[in-house]
Design a protein around this motif. Structure first.
Motif, short mmCIF file in Angstrom:
data_model
loop_
_atom_site.label_atom_id
_atom_site.label_comp_id
_atom_site.label_asym_id
_atom_site.label_seq_id
_atom_site.Cartn_x
_atom_site.Cartn_y
_atom_site.Cartn_z
N MET A 101 0.85 -1.20 0.00
CA MET A 101 0.00 0.00 0.00
C MET A 101 0.88 1.24 0.00
O MET A 101 2.09 1.16 0.27
CB MET A 101 -0.93 0.00 1.21
CG MET A 101 -0.21 -0.07 2.55
SD MET A 101 -1.37 -0.12 3.92
CE MET A 101 -2.36 -1.54 3.47
N ASP A 102 0.26 2.39 -0.29
CA ASP A 102 1.02 3.63 -0.26
C ASP A 102 1.05 4.19 1.16
O ASP A 102 0.53 3.58 2.09
CB ASP A 102 0.48 4.65 -1.27
CG ASP A 102 -0.93 5.14 -0.93
OD1 ASP A 102 -1.37 4.97 0.23
OD2 ASP A 102 -1.59 5.69 -1.82
N GLU A 103 1.68 5.36 1.32
CA GLU A 103 1.86 5.93 2.66
C GLU A 103 0.55 6.34 3.32
O GLU A 103 0.50 6.55 4.53
CB GLU A 103 2.79 7.13 2.57
CG GLU A 103 4.21 6.78 2.17
CD GLU A 103 5.12 7.99 2.18
OE1 GLU A 103 5.42 8.50 3.27
OE2 GLU A 103 5.54 8.42 1.10
N HIS A 104 -0.50 6.44 2.53
CA HIS A 104 -1.80 6.84 3.06
C HIS A 104 -2.70 5.64 3.33
O HIS A 104 -3.88 5.81 3.63
CB HIS A 104 -2.48 7.81 2.09
CG HIS A 104 -1.61 8.97 1.70
ND1 HIS A 104 -1.24 9.98 2.57
CD2 HIS A 104 -0.98 9.25 0.52
CE1 HIS A 104 -0.45 10.84 1.95
NE2 HIS A 104 -0.27 10.42 0.70
N GLY A 105 -2.17 4.44 3.18
CA GLY A 105 -2.94 3.24 3.46
C GLY A 105 -3.79 2.76 2.31
O GLY A 105 -4.60 1.84 2.46
N VAL A 106 -3.61 3.35 1.13
CA VAL A 106 -4.39 2.95 -0.04
C VAL A 106 -3.68 1.78 -0.72
O VAL A 106 -2.49 1.88 -1.05
CB VAL A 106 -4.53 4.12 -1.03
CG1 VAL A 106 -5.30 3.68 -2.27
CG2 VAL A 106 -5.21 5.30 -0.36
N PRO A 107 -4.36 0.66 -0.93
CA PRO A 107 -3.71 -0.49 -1.57
C PRO A 107 -3.16 -0.12 -2.93
O PRO A 107 -3.78 0.63 -3.69
CB PRO A 107 -4.86 -1.51 -1.70
CG PRO A 107 -5.82 -1.14 -0.62
CD PRO A 107 -5.76 0.36 -0.54
N ARG A 108 -1.98 -0.62 -3.23
CA ARG A 108 -1.38 -0.36 -4.52
C ARG A 108 -0.50 -1.53 -4.90
O ARG A 108 0.02 -2.26 -4.06
CB ARG A 108 -0.54 0.92 -4.51
CG ARG A 108 0.65 0.88 -3.58
CD ARG A 108 1.68 1.94 -3.94
NE ARG A 108 2.19 1.76 -5.28
CZ ARG A 108 3.37 2.24 -5.69
NH1 ARG A 108 4.14 2.91 -4.85
NH2 ARG A 108 3.79 2.03 -6.92
N LYS A 193 1.19 -5.44 6.19
CA LYS A 193 1.02 -4.30 5.30
C LYS A 193 2.38 -3.68 5.05
O LYS A 193 3.01 -3.16 5.97
CB LYS A 193 0.06 -3.28 5.92
CG LYS A 193 -1.34 -3.84 6.17
CD LYS A 193 -2.20 -2.83 6.92
CE LYS A 193 -3.57 -3.43 7.20
NZ LYS A 193 -4.43 -2.48 7.99
#
Length: 464
Positions: A101-108, A193
């Motif tokens: 995920m990215d630094e904002h917690g959005v899966p990527r 994560k």
């Protein structure tokens, strides 16, 4: 339990810097398995010295280099060797369920760049079975430190206890997976994560692609590396050894080291003549990478190479010191070029010579060993209940530079930091040591603005 693996990638393409410093194939030959090592550790009965002194571990920051990989480049003046795809097989005991995920917690998803291939079709820069085993055994070592010796973590994975971040490369993400498998012996009830930042936000290596001023400094640094004592003499001797044409550019110590160490680590042939040259290649490659340290631009180079990362480390530790909540373990899966600028900042490289004003590029070779595969830098924040004061203890490999593969049976030896009145180092003194190099996001962005200067040499890529 489903075992997830990231997609294949090769971040930033082919690079021409180095791989690990010490070229032991012990793991490949002995195949020591996790459960056996864990049983030996349980029976060993060691106790951390800091606990006997009334210091409790409150937080640990671990930055480690990925495990062994295939080379990043092909050198036409070296005979080809066969990189068999069997070298890339994944040991089942290194599997661990995770998501990125990215630094904002959005899966990527991780980068999907197509990996450049070696002549026989094996990807360049790919984590190998030996590399996975190295990272797994590093995880076992961390389990010994942070679960058995200094109880900081639960025996099984709990996401609220640990923050994991990796650069956007397949080898670092998979190394993080292997470290987690060893650290928790694959015991988990939820996926880990792993934070993977985009290139423009990446601070886990010297990001010269997004920092114009750093690119200028690195060009100047490599452009001036020919001034190192006897460097040209060594290049000429190696040029003759390799029977290169008189008008050819000659060997690149950093690129040559990358290939030779990768081959030796995996038991692939290296000529006897080049084998004898490895210590010199090691020395010269490291000196070239650090040739900007000890110059008037030293502080700026180190700030732009690791300043935002140092700022993150200090911020997280400050939260603990101030009584705020923060993860017990911060785990960063990165590169040798992440560790290279941190070692002089912390005084782990060249502390004695620094006092005498000797540039890092001219220090003793024994103090300039390139970070090997799975090398780890551990920064522990300790608390003394009686006084309420905090201290910091830093460990990097062990003092004689023994590789992580052979070190799994022993304890990392703490390093006495320069400028500290005691070991462990009082928190205020540790903060004062790092503060001149730490940069906030805003400070970093401001300093990264480049000039119109056009130095002559191109820097080598910085993700290894």
């Amino acid at each position: 339990m489903k075992k997830m693996r990231p997609k294949q990638l090769n971040h930033l393409g082919v690079a021409v810097t180095a791989c690990g410093a010490l070229v032991c194939v012990w793991l490949a030959r002995n195949r020591v398995r996790g459960p056996l090592v864990e049983e030996v550790r349980r029976n060993r009965g060691t106790t951390s010295d800091t606990r006997t002194r009334g210091l409790d571990l409150r937080q640990a920051v671990v930055l480690f280099r990925h495990g062994a990989r295939t080379p990043l480049t092909v050198l036409p003046y070296l005979p080809e060797v066969q990189w068999n795809s069997d070298l890339l097989q994944t040991p089942s005991y290194t599997l661990f369920d995770y998501v990125t995920m990215d630094e904002h917690g959005v899966p990527r998803s991780a980068s999907t760049d197509v990996a450049t291939l070696l002549p026989n079709g094996v990807p360049r820069g790919e984590l190998t079975r030996i590399g996975m085993e190295q990272a797994y055994h590093l995880g076992l070592h961390l389990r010994d430190l942070y679960i058995h010796q200094r109880p900081l973590l639960s025996p099984s994975f709990k996401s609220q206890e640990i923050y994991i971040r990796s650069t956007d490369t397949k080898r670092t993400i998979e190394s993080a997976r292997c470290v987690l498998a060893g650290l928790f012996l694959q015991k988990q009830e939820e996926p880990a994560k792993i934070v993977v930042a985009r290139l423009e936000e990446e601070v886990l290596f010297p990001n010269y692609i997004c920092c114009a001023r750093l690119k200028e400094l690195l060009r100047m640094m490599f452009g001036n590396s020919h001034k190192l004592p006897d460097l040209l003499k060594d290049k000429e001797a190696l040029h003759a050894l390799l029977h290169l044409p008189v008008d050819s550019r000659g060997p690149d110590f950093i690129a040559l080291r990358d290939v030779l160490v990768a081959r030796q680590t995996h038991g692939l042939p290296v000529s006897l003549e080049l084998h004898d040259w490895l210590p010199k290649v090691e020395q010269r490659a490291t000196q070239m990478m650090l040739s900007g340290i000890g110059t008037e631009q030293s502080t700026e180079v180190l700030q732009l190479s690791s300043g935002p990362l140092l700022n993150l480390i200090l911020q997280n530790m400050e939260e603990i010191v101030e009584g705020k909540k923060s993860p017990q373990l911060l785990l960063y899966s990165c590169h040798d070029t992440t560790l290279l600028p941190l070692l002089p900042v912390l005084g782990i490289w060249g502390s004695r010579e620094k006092e005498q004003g000797v540039p890092v590029g001219e220090m003793k070779p024994s103090e300039e060993t390139w970070p090997p595969f799975a090398a780890s830098l551990c920064i522990d924040l300790l608390h003394e209940a009686e006084s309420g004061k905090h201290f910091v203890q830093v460990s990097y490999l062990n003092q004689d530079g023994t590789s992580i593969q052979l070190m799994i049976w022993s304890i990392l030896q703490p390093f006495r930091l320069p400028g500290c009145t005691s070991e462990p180092c009082p928190w205020s003194e540790f903060h004062a040591l790092l503060a001149p190099f730490a940069l906030s996001v805003q400070e970093y962005a401001k300093k990264c603005v480049g000039s119109d200067a056009k130095p002559t040499a191109e820097p080598n890529a910085m993700t290894q």
